[in-house]
Write a protein that holds these residues in place. Structure first.
Motif, PDB file in Angstrom:
ATOM      1  N   ALA A  82       0.805  -1.225   0.000  1.00 40.52           N
ATOM      2  CA  ALA A  82       0.000   0.000   0.000  1.00 40.52           C
ATOM      3  C   ALA A  82       0.837   1.274   0.000  1.00 40.52           C
ATOM      4  CB  ALA A  82      -0.947  -0.001   1.201  1.00 40.52           C
ATOM      5  N   HIS A  83       2.167   1.140  -0.104  1.00 40.95           N
ATOM      6  CA  HIS A  83       2.996   2.357  -0.107  1.00 40.95           C
ATOM      7  C   HIS A  83       4.244   2.138  -0.951  1.00 40.95           C
ATOM      8  CE1 HIS A  83       4.190   6.222   2.092  1.00 40.95           C
ATOM      9  NE2 HIS A  83       5.237   5.939   1.322  1.00 40.95           N
ATOM     10  N   THR A  84       4.091   2.330  -2.258  1.00 43.87           N
ATOM     11  CA  THR A  84       5.255   2.206  -3.142  1.00 43.87           C
ATOM     12  C   THR A  84       5.549   3.551  -3.807  1.00 43.87           C
ATOM     13  OG1 THR A  84       3.956   1.618  -5.107  1.00 43.87           O
ATOM     14  CG2 THR A  84       4.685  -0.194  -3.695  1.00 43.87           C
ATOM     15  N   HIS A  85       6.773   3.648  -4.343  1.00 46.08           N
ATOM     16  CA  HIS A  85       7.182   4.782  -5.193  1.00 46.08           C
ATOM     17  C   HIS A  85       7.895   4.161  -6.395  1.00 46.08           C
ATOM     18  CE1 HIS A  85       6.259   7.715  -2.044  1.00 46.08           C
ATOM     19  NE2 HIS A  85       6.913   6.948  -1.194  1.00 46.08           N
ATOM     20  N   LEU A  86       7.109   3.578  -7.289  1.00 48.62           N
ATOM     21  CA  LEU A  86       7.716   2.804  -8.375  1.00 48.62           C
ATOM     22  C   LEU A  86       8.589   3.657  -9.292  1.00 48.62           C
ATOM     23  CD1 LEU A  86       4.719   0.488  -9.404  1.00 48.62           C
ATOM     24  CD2 LEU A  86       6.649  -0.077  -7.926  1.00 48.62           C
ATOM     25  N   ASP A 138       0.520   3.315  -5.264  1.00 52.06           N
ATOM     26  CA  ASP A 138       1.763   4.038  -5.523  1.00 52.06           C
ATOM     27  C   ASP A 138       1.553   5.508  -5.128  1.00 52.06           C
ATOM     28  OD1 ASP A 138       4.446   3.504  -6.820  1.00 52.06           O
ATOM     29  OD2 ASP A 138       3.812   5.308  -7.885  1.00 52.06           O
ATOM     30  N   VAL A 139       2.244   5.921  -4.052  1.00 55.48           N
ATOM     31  CA  VAL A 139       1.878   7.184  -3.411  1.00 55.48           C
ATOM     32  C   VAL A 139       2.770   8.366  -3.800  1.00 55.48           C
ATOM     33  CG1 VAL A 139       0.597   6.197  -1.487  1.00 55.48           C
ATOM     34  CG2 VAL A 139       3.081   6.358  -1.333  1.00 55.48           C
ATOM     35  N   GLY A 140       2.930   8.568  -5.099  1.00 58.07           N
ATOM     36  CA  GLY A 140       3.576   9.789  -5.569  1.00 58.07           C
ATOM     37  C   GLY A 140       5.083   9.717  -5.683  1.00 58.07           C
ATOM     38  N   ILE A 217      -5.441   9.990  -3.507  1.00 56.13           N
ATOM     39  CA  ILE A 217      -4.827  11.296  -3.263  1.00 56.13           C
ATOM     40  C   ILE A 217      -3.854  11.167  -2.098  1.00 56.13           C
ATOM     41  CG2 ILE A 217      -5.256  13.679  -2.492  1.00 56.13           C
ATOM     42  CD1 ILE A 217      -6.163  13.140  -5.396  1.00 56.13           C
ATOM     43  N   LYS A 218      -2.631  11.643  -2.315  1.00 54.06           N
ATOM     44  CA  LYS A 218      -1.610  11.602  -1.252  1.00 54.06           C
ATOM     45  C   LYS A 218      -1.354  13.026  -0.776  1.00 54.06           C
ATOM     46  CE  LYS A 218       2.317  10.263   0.952  1.00 54.06           C
ATOM     47  NZ  LYS A 218       3.522   9.975   0.191  1.00 54.06           N
ATOM     48  N   ILE A 219      -1.445  13.221   0.525  1.00 54.39           N
ATOM     49  CA  ILE A 219      -1.165  14.551   1.078  1.00 54.39           C
ATOM     50  C   ILE A 219      -0.050  14.443   2.120  1.00 54.39           C
ATOM     51  CG2 ILE A 219      -3.562  15.282   0.680  1.00 54.39           C
ATOM     52  CD1 ILE A 219      -4.041  15.089   3.701  1.00 54.39           C
ATOM     53  N   GLU A 269       0.341   7.295   6.723  1.00 51.73           N
ATOM     54  CA  GLU A 269       1.604   6.721   6.299  1.00 51.73           C
ATOM     55  C   GLU A 269       2.693   7.093   7.321  1.00 51.73           C
ATOM     56  OE1 GLU A 269      -1.004   5.828   3.829  1.00 51.73           O
ATOM     57  OE2 GLU A 269       0.952   5.097   3.086  1.00 51.73           O
ATOM     58  N   HIS A 270       3.427   6.113   7.772  1.00 52.77           N
ATOM     59  CA  HIS A 270       4.563   6.249   8.692  1.00 52.77           C
ATOM     60  C   HIS A 270       4.142   6.224  10.163  1.00 52.77           C
ATOM     61  CE1 HIS A 270       6.409   7.143   4.928  1.00 52.77           C
ATOM     62  NE2 HIS A 270       5.907   8.370   4.854  1.00 52.77           N
ATOM     63  N   ALA A 271       3.588   7.331  10.689  1.00 51.78           N
ATOM     64  CA  ALA A 271       3.217   7.410  12.112  1.00 51.78           C
ATOM     65  C   ALA A 271       4.357   6.916  13.003  1.00 51.78           C
ATOM     66  CB  ALA A 271       1.932   6.612  12.377  1.00 51.78           C
ATOM     67  N   THR A 329       5.558  -0.397   2.161  1.00 53.22           N
ATOM     68  CA  THR A 329       7.003  -0.531   2.346  1.00 53.22           C
ATOM     69  C   THR A 329       7.825   0.753   2.230  1.00 53.22           C
ATOM     70  OG1 THR A 329       7.249  -1.048   0.015  1.00 53.22           O
ATOM     71  CG2 THR A 329       6.955  -2.908   1.540  1.00 53.22           C
ATOM     72  N   ASP A 330       7.511   1.610   1.259  1.00 51.28           N
ATOM     73  CA  ASP A 330       8.262   2.857   1.073  1.00 51.28           C
ATOM     74  C   ASP A 330       9.701   2.631   0.597  1.00 51.28           C
ATOM     75  OD1 ASP A 330       8.263   5.617   1.021  1.00 51.28           O
ATOM     76  OD2 ASP A 330       8.775   5.877   3.131  1.00 51.28           O
ATOM     77  N   ILE A 331       9.959   1.519  -0.074  1.00 51.43           N
ATOM     78  CA  ILE A 331      11.329   1.268  -0.543  1.00 51.43           C
ATOM     79  C   ILE A 331      11.610   2.137  -1.778  1.00 51.43           C
ATOM     80  CG2 ILE A 331      12.920  -0.451  -1.470  1.00 51.43           C
ATOM     81  CD1 ILE A 331      12.233  -1.022   1.424  1.00 51.43           C
TER      82      ILE A 331
HETATM   83 ZN   LIG Z   1       6.838   7.197   0.862  1.00 47.56          ZN
END
Ligand SMILES: [Zn+2]
Length: 419
Positions: A82-86, A138-140, A217-219, A269-271, A329-331
């Motif tokens: 649920a958290h990629t930056h491809l 994919d969050v931006g 939408i990613k903020i 995301e993160h927290a 993941t945010d990799i």
């Molecule tokens: Zn990220």
């Protein structure tokens, strides 16, 4: 047909359709239902037209069906991140630490063309799919909507990849996520970010993303000295809802998490430093935690070694509170001998250290992620009527989640992409 590009795209589509037209019967040694954390042996799955048609011990097999024998393996739904930056790969060369990291992101924004970002995205998308991720949010950080082109290219069969829900440009207050951006050139954060400080700018930013192909939408709430307020977040959430989109909010701090939860976002995301009380607020509001819980080695590679213990400790508290959790993941960096896919699977290590059971880990990567992404009516389980997104592993993932590192078969939408 004069346009060769259109012709080759159509050809690819036809080849894909032909491959999907033949029914496929999968014999599963063990079949996992992550929603209940249970498995049954000796099951058959009939796939036709990209969709799961039947599941059972004795399925009626249509003539001409291709048989795939996975009787020595465990079959489970395709994994989700649920958290990629491809469309972003940053070098880990140079200084370590959060500010150095942001400077490398700025370098990507300034020095890399949109075409390069899309090509990077195509490589990362393929790697994710081969590791078993059949859906990603994919969050931006995809340049100027390179993610929309990547999503469409995957949908059209031009490049292999997971189903993508992309965010387009990240919406944040002036400066985006660039700390100390200089006053002569505040625009340096574009096109990576859409600056929005007034309610009108926020509505405009959401509409722009919707128009240019965003599916979420990613903020960014708390990456500047000035935070979005609860009222700001409500404006963004309401405008997104009007476009049929959910909101993922970057919130790393206690204040940011509380604002995001009160503002009604779908996921935080993160927290990283959320207190137990803030996690309880998230639970009360039904907000998902997408913790981007770096493994020890990933945290070290990012120059954020101290984050690993932080996320493990926070995961323990989140589990005790009972917050909704979706795997993310945010990799964004490469590592020798690894792919974007293998690095992304590596995030399960933090969950294991925090005492999550294999069933809980699996649920965060399938059932729960599908709900957060709003695709649970189409994906995230192996049952008739859903898209045929499934993977196979040796061993038993309900006994040891580490076997998810060894995905040996991947089917996406009825097409076998790895075997
Ligand atoms: Zn990220």
């Amino acid at each position: 047909m004069k346009c060769p590009r259109l012709r080759s795209a159509l050809l690819l589509l036809l080849v894909g359709l032909a491959a999907r037209a033949q029914p496929v019967l999968i014999r599963a040694g063990r079949l996992v239902d992550p929603a209940t954390g249970t498995a049954i042996t000796g099951q058959q799955i009939l796939v036709e037209g990209g969709v799961i048609r039947a599941v059972g011990a004795n399925v009626t097999v249509p003539a001409g069906a291709q048989v795939v024998d996975l009787s020595d393996r465990t079959v489970l739904p395709g994994l989700m991140d649920a958290h990629t930056h491809l469309c972003l790969t940053m070098t880990t060369q140079g200084g370590k630490g959060l500010n150095e990291l942001l400077q490398r992101l700025l370098a990507s924004t300034l020095l890399e063309t949109n075409a390069r970002r899309a090509l990077i995205g195509a490589k990362n998308a393929r790697d994710m799919l081969e590791s078993g991720f059949t859906t990603v949010r994919d969050v931006g950080n995809a340049g100027n909507y390179a993610d929309t082109d990547l999503r469409r290219a995957v949908e059209e069969g031009i490049v292999p990849g997971p189903t993508i829900l992309n965010a387009g440009r990240i919406i944040g207050p002036l400066g985006g996520q660039y700390h100390g951006i200089q006053p002569d050139r505040p625009d340096l954060g574009e096109p990576e970010y859409l600056y929005a400080d007034t309610p009108d700018q926020m509505r405009e930013a959401v509409r722009k993303n919707a128009l240019f192909g965003a599916k979420v939408i990613k903020i960014v709430i708390d990456d500047q000295p000035y935070l979005y307020s609860v009222e700001d977040v409500k404006v963004l959430v309401a405008e997104s809802a009007r476009a049929g989109l959910r909101v993922a909010a970057h919130a790393a701090t206690e204040a940011g998490v509380r604002i995001a939860a009160e503002g009604g976002v779908a996921s935080i995301e993160h927290a990283y430093t959320a207190s137990t009380e803030a996690l309880q607020l998230m639970k009360k509001k039904g907000v998902y935690l997408v913790g981007t819980d770096f493994s020890r080695s990933a945290a070290e590679a990012m120059g954020m070694a101290d984050y690993h213990q932080k996320v493990v400790e926070r995961l323990k508290r989140a589990r005790a509170v009972g917050v909704l959790i979706a795997y993310g993941t945010d990799i964004v960096f490469p590592a020798p001998g690894e792919t974007r896919g293998t690095l992304s699977i590596g995030g399960i290590e933090s969950f294991q250290e925090a005492g999550f059971t294999p069933a809980e880990i699996l649920r965060s990567m399938t059932t729960s992620a599908a709900k957060l992404l709003g695709v649970d009516g189409q994906r995230g389980a192996i049952r008739p009527g859903l898209a045929a997104d499934l993977v196979a592993v040796p061993g038993d993932p309900l006994a040891d989640a580490s076997v998810l590192r060894r995905v040996s078969f991947v089917m996406k939408g009825g097409t076998i992409v790895k075997r």
